[in-house]
Design a protein around this motif. Structure first.
Motif, PDB file in Angstrom:
ATOM      1  N   THR A  24       0.829  -1.206   0.000  1.00 13.75           N
ATOM      2  CA  THR A  24       0.000   0.000   0.000  1.00 13.75           C
ATOM      3  C   THR A  24       0.861   1.251   0.000  1.00 13.75           C
ATOM      4  OG1 THR A  24      -1.746  -1.163   1.190  1.00 13.75           O
ATOM      5  CG2 THR A  24      -1.808   1.245   1.260  1.00 13.75           C
ATOM      6  N   ALA A  25       1.895   1.269   0.834  1.00 15.80           N
ATOM      7  CA  ALA A  25       2.751   2.449   0.969  1.00 15.80           C
ATOM      8  C   ALA A  25       3.547   2.742  -0.297  1.00 15.80           C
ATOM      9  CB  ALA A  25       3.702   2.272   2.150  1.00 15.80           C
ATOM     10  N   SER A  26       3.783   1.735  -1.108  1.00 17.30           N
ATOM     11  CA  SER A  26       4.595   1.910  -2.315  1.00 17.30           C
ATOM     12  C   SER A  26       4.027   2.967  -3.257  1.00 17.30           C
ATOM     13  CB  SER A  26       4.741   0.582  -3.052  1.00 17.30           C
ATOM     14  OG  SER A  26       5.544  -0.294  -2.297  1.00 17.30           O
ATOM     15  N   GLN A  27       2.715   3.124  -3.275  1.00 13.90           N
ATOM     16  CA  GLN A  27       2.116   4.129  -4.157  1.00 13.90           C
ATOM     17  C   GLN A  27       2.540   5.538  -3.772  1.00 13.90           C
ATOM     18  OE1 GLN A  27      -2.221   4.606  -3.622  1.00 13.90           O
ATOM     19  NE2 GLN A  27      -1.970   3.512  -1.688  1.00 13.90           N
ATOM     20  N   TYR A  28       2.808   5.761  -2.496  1.00 16.49           N
ATOM     21  CA  TYR A  28       3.161   7.106  -2.034  1.00 16.49           C
ATOM     22  C   TYR A  28       4.578   7.492  -2.436  1.00 16.49           C
ATOM     23  CZ  TYR A  28      -1.085   6.382   0.579  1.00 16.49           C
ATOM     24  OH  TYR A  28      -2.386   6.112   0.908  1.00 16.49           O
ATOM     25  N   ILE A  29       5.504   6.568  -2.331  1.00 18.69           N
ATOM     26  CA  ILE A  29       6.877   6.887  -2.731  1.00 18.69           C
ATOM     27  C   ILE A  29       6.977   7.006  -4.252  1.00 18.69           C
ATOM     28  CG2 ILE A  29       7.771   4.514  -2.817  1.00 18.69           C
ATOM     29  CD1 ILE A  29      10.309   5.590  -1.436  1.00 18.69           C
ATOM     30  N   ALA A  30       6.223   6.178  -4.957  1.00 20.79           N
ATOM     31  CA  ALA A  30       6.279   6.174  -6.421  1.00 20.79           C
ATOM     32  C   ALA A  30       5.704   7.444  -7.039  1.00 20.79           C
ATOM     33  CB  ALA A  30       5.545   4.947  -6.967  1.00 20.79           C
ATOM     34  N   ALA A  31       4.953   8.214  -6.264  1.00 25.88           N
ATOM     35  CA  ALA A  31       4.317   9.429  -6.781  1.00 25.88           C
ATOM     36  C   ALA A  31       5.222  10.658  -6.729  1.00 25.88           C
ATOM     37  CB  ALA A  31       3.042   9.705  -5.981  1.00 25.88           C
ATOM     38  N   ILE A  32       6.422  10.522  -6.214  1.00 31.31           N
ATOM     39  CA  ILE A  32       7.311  11.667  -5.984  1.00 31.31           C
ATOM     40  C   ILE A  32       8.176  11.950  -7.208  1.00 31.31           C
ATOM     41  CG2 ILE A  32       9.220  12.499  -4.529  1.00 31.31           C
ATOM     42  CD1 ILE A  32       6.461  12.289  -3.124  1.00 31.31           C
ATOM     43  N   ASP A  33       8.301  13.228  -7.561  1.00 33.62           N
ATOM     44  CA  ASP A  33       9.213  13.619  -8.633  1.00 33.62           C
ATOM     45  C   ASP A  33      10.637  13.211  -8.242  1.00 33.62           C
ATOM     46  OD1 ASP A  33       7.259  14.759 -10.226  1.00 33.62           O
ATOM     47  OD2 ASP A  33       7.589  16.785  -9.461  1.00 33.62           O
ATOM     48  N   LYS A  74       1.905   9.768   4.916  1.00 32.58           N
ATOM     49  CA  LYS A  74       1.123   8.543   4.748  1.00 32.58           C
ATOM     50  C   LYS A  74       2.032   7.316   4.833  1.00 32.58           C
ATOM     51  CE  LYS A  74      -2.434  10.841   2.094  1.00 32.58           C
ATOM     52  NZ  LYS A  74      -3.086  11.000   0.811  1.00 32.58           N
ATOM     53  N   TRP A  75       3.210   7.388   4.199  1.00 35.34           N
ATOM     54  CA  TRP A  75       4.214   6.318   4.261  1.00 35.34           C
ATOM     55  C   TRP A  75       4.594   6.056   5.719  1.00 35.34           C
ATOM     56  CZ3 TRP A  75       7.309   3.435   0.776  1.00 35.34           C
ATOM     57  CH2 TRP A  75       8.530   2.975   1.259  1.00 35.34           C
ATOM     58  N   LYS A  76       4.902   7.119   6.418  1.00 39.12           N
ATOM     59  CA  LYS A  76       5.315   7.040   7.821  1.00 39.12           C
ATOM     60  C   LYS A  76       4.210   6.421   8.678  1.00 39.12           C
ATOM     61  CE  LYS A  76       6.682  10.237  11.480  1.00 39.12           C
ATOM     62  NZ  LYS A  76       7.000  11.624  11.811  1.00 39.12           N
ATOM     63  N   GLU A  77       2.982   6.859   8.475  1.00 37.99           N
ATOM     64  CA  GLU A  77       1.854   6.333   9.241  1.00 37.99           C
ATOM     65  C   GLU A  77       1.677   4.830   9.029  1.00 37.99           C
ATOM     66  OE1 GLU A  77      -2.952   6.776   8.970  1.00 37.99           O
ATOM     67  OE2 GLU A  77      -1.778   8.620   8.811  1.00 37.99           O
ATOM     68  N   LEU A  78       1.890   4.370   7.803  1.00 38.55           N
ATOM     69  CA  LEU A  78       1.734   2.947   7.495  1.00 38.55           C
ATOM     70  C   LEU A  78       2.889   2.087   7.995  1.00 38.55           C
ATOM     71  CD1 LEU A  78       0.326   3.035   3.861  1.00 38.55           C
ATOM     72  CD2 LEU A  78      -0.741   1.894   5.813  1.00 38.55           C
ATOM     73  N   LEU A  79       4.123   2.594   7.960  1.00 37.62           N
ATOM     74  CA  LEU A  79       5.288   1.725   8.121  1.00 37.62           C
ATOM     75  C   LEU A  79       6.149   1.943   9.356  1.00 37.62           C
ATOM     76  CD1 LEU A  79       6.511   1.638   4.404  1.00 37.62           C
ATOM     77  CD2 LEU A  79       5.017   0.011   5.599  1.00 37.62           C
ATOM     78  N   HIS A  80       6.239   3.140   9.874  1.00 41.62           N
ATOM     79  CA  HIS A  80       7.268   3.416  10.879  1.00 41.62           C
ATOM     80  C   HIS A  80       7.078   2.678  12.200  1.00 41.62           C
ATOM     81  CE1 HIS A  80       9.309   7.185   9.007  1.00 41.62           C
ATOM     82  NE2 HIS A  80       9.156   6.216   8.144  1.00 41.62           N
ATOM     83  N   ASP A  81       5.889   2.290  12.539  1.00 40.29           N
ATOM     84  CA  ASP A  81       5.681   1.553  13.793  1.00 40.29           C
ATOM     85  C   ASP A  81       6.169   0.109  13.727  1.00 40.29           C
ATOM     86  OD1 ASP A  81       4.662   3.709  15.173  1.00 40.29           O
ATOM     87  OD2 ASP A  81       2.568   3.214  14.734  1.00 40.29           O
ATOM     88  N   TYR A  82       6.497  -0.375  12.549  1.00 41.73           N
ATOM     89  CA  TYR A  82       6.980  -1.753  12.408  1.00 41.73           C
ATOM     90  C   TYR A  82       8.453  -1.910  12.792  1.00 41.73           C
ATOM     91  CZ  TYR A  82       2.772  -3.135   9.857  1.00 41.73           C
ATOM     92  OH  TYR A  82       1.475  -3.423   9.500  1.00 41.73           O
TER      93      TYR A  82
END
Length: 99
Positions: A24-33, A74-82
């Motif tokens: 799910t988080a991959s879409q957020y990083i892929a959207a960056i210039d 959004k990336w941080k919210e999904l992944l950083h607690d892991y």
């Protein structure tokens, strides 16, 4: 091209949830210039260890373009607690090839 490398230690028992949230988080990083591509690799020897490789056009594309974006939140919210401990992130550049 700049290669970002992060060794991720995911909390025990959270690997499957992490892998699903990473998709799910991959879409957020892929959207960056300046983003080129990324891959996530799972360690064979250490059950909860992964390596994240991201290719960027520049360090600034990662450090400023991504980390100061709404997508990063959004990336941080999904992944950083892991993560335990929180990963160190390094950037690498190609060396000239001598013939």
């Amino acid at each position: 091209m700049i290669l970002e490398l992060a060794i991720l230690h995911v909390k025990a028992g959270k690997q499957l949830a992490f892998e699903n949230d990473f998709i799910t988080a991959s879409q957020y990083i892929a959207a960056i210039d300046g983003y080129i591509r990324h891959s996530l690799k799972k360690c064979i020897e250490v059950e909860n260890q992964y390596v994240l490789l991201v290719e960027w056009s520049s360090v600034e594309a990662h450090e400023i373009g991504f980390r100061q974006s709404p997508q990063y939140l959004k990336w941080k919210e999904l992944l950083h607690d892991y993560y335990d401990p929180f990963p160190q992130v390094f950037h690498y550049e190609d060396l000239p090839q001598k013939i």
